[in-house]
Design a protein around this motif. Structure first.
Motif, PDB file in Angstrom:
ATOM      1  N   UNK A  84       0.834  -1.199   0.000  1.00 48.03           N
ATOM      2  CA  UNK A  84       0.000   0.000   0.000  1.00 48.03           C
ATOM      3  C   UNK A  84       0.872   1.252   0.000  1.00 48.03           C
ATOM      4  N   UNK A  85       2.004   1.187   0.693  1.00 47.82           N
ATOM      5  CA  UNK A  85       2.916   2.323   0.739  1.00 47.82           C
ATOM      6  C   UNK A  85       3.473   2.638  -0.650  1.00 47.82           C
ATOM      7  N   UNK A  86       3.720   1.611  -1.445  1.00 48.01           N
ATOM      8  CA  UNK A  86       4.205   1.823  -2.814  1.00 48.01           C
ATOM      9  C   UNK A  86       3.123   2.480  -3.670  1.00 48.01           C
ATOM     10  N   UNK A  87       1.868   2.097  -3.452  1.00 52.59           N
ATOM     11  CA  UNK A  87       0.751   2.759  -4.148  1.00 52.59           C
ATOM     12  C   UNK A  87       0.757   4.246  -3.797  1.00 52.59           C
ATOM     13  N   UNK A  88       0.857   4.545  -2.510  1.00 54.48           N
ATOM     14  CA  UNK A  88       0.855   5.936  -2.048  1.00 54.48           C
ATOM     15  C   UNK A  88       2.004   6.721  -2.679  1.00 54.48           C
ATOM     16  N   UNK A  89       3.193   6.125  -2.708  1.00 54.16           N
ATOM     17  CA  UNK A  89       4.377   6.810  -3.243  1.00 54.16           C
ATOM     18  C   UNK A  89       4.245   7.060  -4.742  1.00 54.16           C
ATOM     19  N   UNK A  90       3.773   6.073  -5.491  1.00 54.70           N
ATOM     20  CA  UNK A  90       3.623   6.237  -6.936  1.00 54.70           C
ATOM     21  C   UNK A  90       2.569   7.292  -7.251  1.00 54.70           C
ATOM     22  N   UNK A  91       1.475   7.265  -6.514  1.00 57.54           N
ATOM     23  CA  UNK A  91       0.415   8.258  -6.701  1.00 57.54           C
ATOM     24  C   UNK A  91       0.958   9.668  -6.431  1.00 57.54           C
ATOM     25  N   UNK A  92       1.645   9.839  -5.315  1.00 61.97           N
ATOM     26  CA  UNK A  92       2.194  11.148  -4.960  1.00 61.97           C
ATOM     27  C   UNK A  92       3.175  11.629  -6.022  1.00 61.97           C
ATOM     28  N   UNK A  93       4.029  10.751  -6.504  1.00 64.30           N
ATOM     29  CA  UNK A  93       5.002  11.126  -7.531  1.00 64.30           C
ATOM     30  C   UNK A  93       4.305  11.530  -8.824  1.00 64.30           C
ATOM     31  N   UNK A  94       3.261  10.796  -9.195  1.00 64.10           N
ATOM     32  CA  UNK A  94       2.531  11.114 -10.424  1.00 64.10           C
ATOM     33  C   UNK A  94       1.825  12.459 -10.317  1.00 64.10           C
ATOM     34  N   UNK A  95       1.228  12.742  -9.176  1.00 63.83           N
ATOM     35  CA  UNK A  95       0.555  14.032  -8.971  1.00 63.83           C
ATOM     36  C   UNK A  95       1.584  15.165  -8.993  1.00 63.83           C
ATOM     37  N   UNK A  96       2.712  14.968  -8.341  1.00 62.12           N
ATOM     38  CA  UNK A  96       3.780  15.971  -8.337  1.00 62.12           C
ATOM     39  C   UNK A  96       4.292  16.248  -9.746  1.00 62.12           C
ATOM     40  N   UNK A  97       4.293  15.207 -10.584  1.00 65.46           N
ATOM     41  CA  UNK A  97       4.762  15.349 -11.960  1.00 65.46           C
ATOM     42  C   UNK A  97       3.713  15.962 -12.883  1.00 65.46           C
ATOM     43  N   UNK A  98       2.566  16.338 -12.336  1.00 67.27           N
ATOM     44  CA  UNK A  98       1.532  16.987 -13.128  1.00 67.27           C
ATOM     45  C   UNK A  98       0.379  16.085 -13.507  1.00 67.27           C
ATOM     46  N   UNK A  99       0.334  14.878 -12.956  1.00 72.08           N
ATOM     47  CA  UNK A  99      -0.774  13.967 -13.226  1.00 72.08           C
ATOM     48  C   UNK A  99      -2.088  14.505 -12.684  1.00 72.08           C
ATOM     49  N   UNK A 100      -3.169  14.004 -13.229  1.00 70.08           N
ATOM     50  CA  UNK A 100      -4.518  14.441 -12.852  1.00 70.08           C
ATOM     51  C   UNK A 100      -5.123  13.385 -11.928  1.00 70.08           C
ATOM     52  N   UNK A 101      -5.530  13.803 -10.746  1.00 69.07           N
ATOM     53  CA  UNK A 101      -6.123  12.884  -9.770  1.00 69.07           C
ATOM     54  C   UNK A 101      -7.418  12.292 -10.309  1.00 69.07           C
ATOM     55  N   UNK A 102      -7.493  10.967 -10.304  1.00 70.56           N
ATOM     56  CA  UNK A 102      -8.734  10.275 -10.672  1.00 70.56           C
ATOM     57  C   UNK A 102      -9.136   9.280  -9.593  1.00 70.56           C
ATOM     58  N   UNK A 103      -8.584   9.443  -8.401  1.00 72.76           N
ATOM     59  CA  UNK A 103      -8.920   8.578  -7.279  1.00 72.76           C
ATOM     60  C   UNK A 103      -7.737   8.409  -6.360  1.00 72.76           C
ATOM     61  N   UNK A 104      -7.761   9.085  -5.210  1.00 73.21           N
ATOM     62  CA  UNK A 104      -6.662   9.012  -4.245  1.00 73.21           C
ATOM     63  C   UNK A 104      -6.507   7.590  -3.712  1.00 73.21           C
ATOM     64  N   UNK A 105      -5.347   7.253  -3.168  1.00 71.30           N
ATOM     65  CA  UNK A 105      -5.131   5.917  -2.618  1.00 71.30           C
ATOM     66  C   UNK A 105      -6.193   5.542  -1.592  1.00 71.30           C
TER      67      UNK A 105
END
Length: 138
Positions: A84-105
């Protein structure tokens, strides 16, 4: 590792027949469907086709066919995460890189108990799901 891919198709049954014929010699088979009536808005009905490992409950690959919506484009890919921590980290990195949130962890128990995921889209509408499945623990 790629866990799953959603393929948006114009005719689910016709596509089902095609993918089963094409992937059958490789050991892939239909293993079920997901009725989205009890899921959050935006989660589609799905028809699952998987390799032998995935169908047996292991860490394999699957294709999920879904009815294409008018003018829909893009790809949807589920990426395996070890925790689950890896999910959180990948999500955070993608959002920081300009990704568009389509569902938080979060837990996505409407798919299965122990299914934890986050969703992001890129600038062109392609979607990534970072997913940890408790039953795939090493």
């Amino acid at each position: 590792m790629i866990d799953h891919v959603y393929i948006s198709v114009s005719d689910v049954e016709k596509s089902r027949d095609f993918y089963l014929a094409a992937l059958g010699p490789l050991g892939w088979r239909e293993f079920g469907s997901f009725d989205a009536s009890s899921a959050p808005e935006g989660v589609p009905d799905l028809l699952g086709i998987g390799d032998a490992t995935y169908v047996a409950g292991g860490l394999g690959s699957s294709i999920w066919l879904r009815q294409r919506k008018p003018s829909e484009t893009g790809l949807y890919v589920g990426i395996v995460c070890d925790s689950n921590e890896a999910v959180n980290a990948a999500y955070a990195a993608a959002i920081t890189a300009g990704g568009i949130d389509e569902g938080a962890p979060a837990d996505r128990t409407y798919f299965a108990p122990g299914y934890y995921a986050a969703n992001v889209a890129d600038f062109d509408g392609n979607r990534l799901e970072f997913v940890h499945k408790a039953w795939n623990e090493k």
